[in-house]
Scaffold this motif. Structure first.
Motif, short mmCIF file in Angstrom:
data_model
loop_
_atom_site.label_atom_id
_atom_site.label_comp_id
_atom_site.label_asym_id
_atom_site.label_seq_id
_atom_site.Cartn_x
_atom_site.Cartn_y
_atom_site.Cartn_z
N LEU B 6 0.83 -1.31 -0.16
CA LEU B 6 -0.06 -0.08 -0.07
C LEU B 6 0.69 1.24 -0.16
CD1 LEU B 6 -2.57 1.41 0.08
CD2 LEU B 6 -3.05 0.95 2.52
N LEU B 38 -6.78 -4.83 -6.79
CA LEU B 38 -6.87 -3.45 -6.66
C LEU B 38 -6.11 -3.21 -5.10
CD1 LEU B 38 -7.46 -0.70 -7.47
CD2 LEU B 38 -9.81 -0.90 -6.19
N VAL B 39 -5.17 -2.33 -5.01
CA VAL B 39 -4.51 -1.98 -3.96
C VAL B 39 -5.13 -0.76 -3.51
CG1 VAL B 39 -2.32 -1.45 -2.87
CG2 VAL B 39 -2.31 -3.12 -4.39
N SER B 40 -5.29 0.33 -4.36
CA SER B 40 -5.86 1.53 -4.13
C SER B 40 -6.19 2.21 -5.53
CB SER B 40 -4.70 2.54 -3.35
OG SER B 40 -5.37 3.53 -3.01
N HIS B 41 -7.13 3.29 -5.00
CA HIS B 41 -7.92 3.90 -6.26
C HIS B 41 -8.15 5.25 -5.72
CE1 HIS B 41 -11.65 5.82 -7.74
NE2 HIS B 41 -11.16 5.78 -9.04
N VAL C 42 -8.53 1.83 -0.44
CA VAL C 42 -7.29 1.40 -0.01
C VAL C 42 -7.60 -0.05 0.48
CG1 VAL C 42 -6.35 3.62 0.37
CG2 VAL C 42 -7.12 2.20 2.37
N ARG C 43 -6.79 -0.70 0.19
CA ARG C 43 -6.41 -2.10 0.78
C ARG C 43 -5.27 -2.23 1.68
NH1 ARG C 43 -4.34 -7.32 -1.69
NH2 ARG C 43 -4.56 -6.15 -3.73
N MET C 44 -5.32 -2.42 2.64
CA MET C 44 -4.27 -2.42 3.77
C MET C 44 -3.41 -3.68 3.45
SD MET C 44 -6.13 -0.98 7.01
CE MET C 44 -4.59 -1.00 8.12
N ASP C 45 -2.25 -3.63 3.81
CA ASP C 45 -1.27 -5.01 3.35
C ASP C 45 -1.99 -5.96 4.00
OD1 ASP C 45 0.15 -3.49 1.88
OD2 ASP C 45 1.77 -2.82 3.19
N LEU C 49 -8.44 -10.29 -0.38
CA LEU C 49 -8.92 -9.86 -1.64
C LEU C 49 -10.47 -9.81 -1.92
CD1 LEU C 49 -6.18 -12.17 -3.47
CD2 LEU C 49 -5.94 -9.84 -2.96
N ILE C 52 -12.31 -6.47 -1.42
CA ILE C 52 -12.18 -5.32 -2.38
C ILE C 52 -13.68 -4.84 -2.81
CG2 ILE C 52 -11.02 -4.52 -4.26
CD1 ILE C 52 -8.98 -6.55 -4.21
N ILE C 56 -16.26 -1.60 -1.56
CA ILE C 56 -16.86 -0.86 -2.31
C ILE C 56 -18.27 -0.66 -2.24
CG2 ILE C 56 -16.96 -0.17 -5.03
CD1 ILE C 56 -13.76 -0.90 -5.04
#
Lengths: 133, 133, 133, 133
Positions: B6, B38-41, C42-45, C49, C52, C56
């Motif tokens: 991230l 997706l990690v971030s948008h 954002v997806r924190m480390d 999966l 996601i 949203i």
């Protein structure tokens, strides 16, 4: 963020319907708000069933990119910069004439989508609708 | 499997945002990891609504084939070897400029997808982002 | 129509991330605007999966009905008044805890969706985010 | 095949809107024809965004099975004869109150779908609309 009201949408649709009646071609007419969400839709008697979805999605597309769908279409032809954009947004992107942004005080506040005739007819009906905002 | 974190994604996005601000075009910017997820948008204020989906899917596409989306696009024109690829993967394949693999030590570790302007603008913002990895 | 900006979304996400770090559970965090459209994710480390999409869509759902997803969930159980609502809106309706409307001056201006832990964890992280608006 | 006209749909919608205004709850209202296809939709100012899709699909469902959606819902609870029907028809089947067939001379000629409040509110607005056919 200014956005069209239901009253605005009805005025726009009424003007589009009058134009469609004048040229003798029944149409599907849809208006979306500033968030791209449907405000109102009408299918005139005898208008194509397949154009329900198209009119709603032309309205979505015009607000999604603040552009007329016919201009997006020019950019989306094979070899051009947005070729393939019709595969995005889960089938909601329409790349032929009949979708227009609706603007007030220089800001896009919604959009209109028209489907039911030739590209030229759809465009002229959408323009008549947009002029009534 | 080395993959973007991230923190990496945020550095890439910050560089892309700076470039978008410099050229005066608000953008949607997305970063995916080595798994294509997706990690971030971020959607910059005023950027196109229709480009949310496109930016995320440009990032997916670049990692899905370890290729820039504009190069995939060249191969995906009518008559060329990958024509029709945009119909695969449930509408997630974008075949126009703005998606780039992100590489570290010669290995693809993620990807960036940018959408919100012309093909040339999207590409330049994506390149600025990728350079910050 | 007042709506969250990207700056607002980042402040909300930062507060949610801080809470997730505090409870030691990595999360996906998403913020949508007044039109229900994604502003940032954002997806924190190390976060799931599969969350996601859920984060949203929790954000979408909360704005779509101006309700917390856990309260919608209570109404959407078998035998209750909205049972079956999860089949609507093309799979975008999430009916478990973690989605909250974001309000300013008594008006819903966006929403937050959190996914990555138990329902209780998702809810507490979303509440921490919402409190930062 | 006798079917509702756009004029019929507008009369039905106007009556539903009047009822929604009377109870102080803004609604999405949709009317479908004898083919189950949308004739017209309106979203009253302030009505839920997530109810656009639901109102249109309640109308579809009522004509698809010539039944009120609340009655279909009774049959679609876990353990009952139509449990799982909401997974059919690509997400278009709504199994909670607010959808009613529209009948003329003992024949179903279309349907109305209402969404935007409690199940009881949706039902009462749909009934007011149907009574105006």
């Amino acid at each position: 963020m200014d956005t069209v009201t239901l009253e605005d949408a009805r005025r726009v649709i009424a003007a589009a319907e009058a134009k469609a009646a004048e040229i003798g071609q029944p149409m599907n007419i849809a208006v979306a708000d500033a968030g791209g969400n449907l405000v109102s839709h009408v299918r005139m008697d005898g208008a194509w069933l397949g154009s329900i979805d198209i009119s709603i999605n032309k309205a979505f597309t015009s607000r999604a990119f603040d552009i007329q769908t016919k201009d997006l279409g020019d950019n989306a032809q094979p070899g051009n910069q947005f070729y393939g954009i019709h595969a995005s947004n889960h089938g909601r992107i329409m790349i032929f004439a009949g979708g227009l942004p609706l603007s007030r005080d220089g800001q896009v506040v919604g959009s209109i989508g028209v489907s039911g005739g030739s590209g030229e007819q759809d465009q002229s009906v959408a323009e008549a609708g947009a002029a009534a905002l």
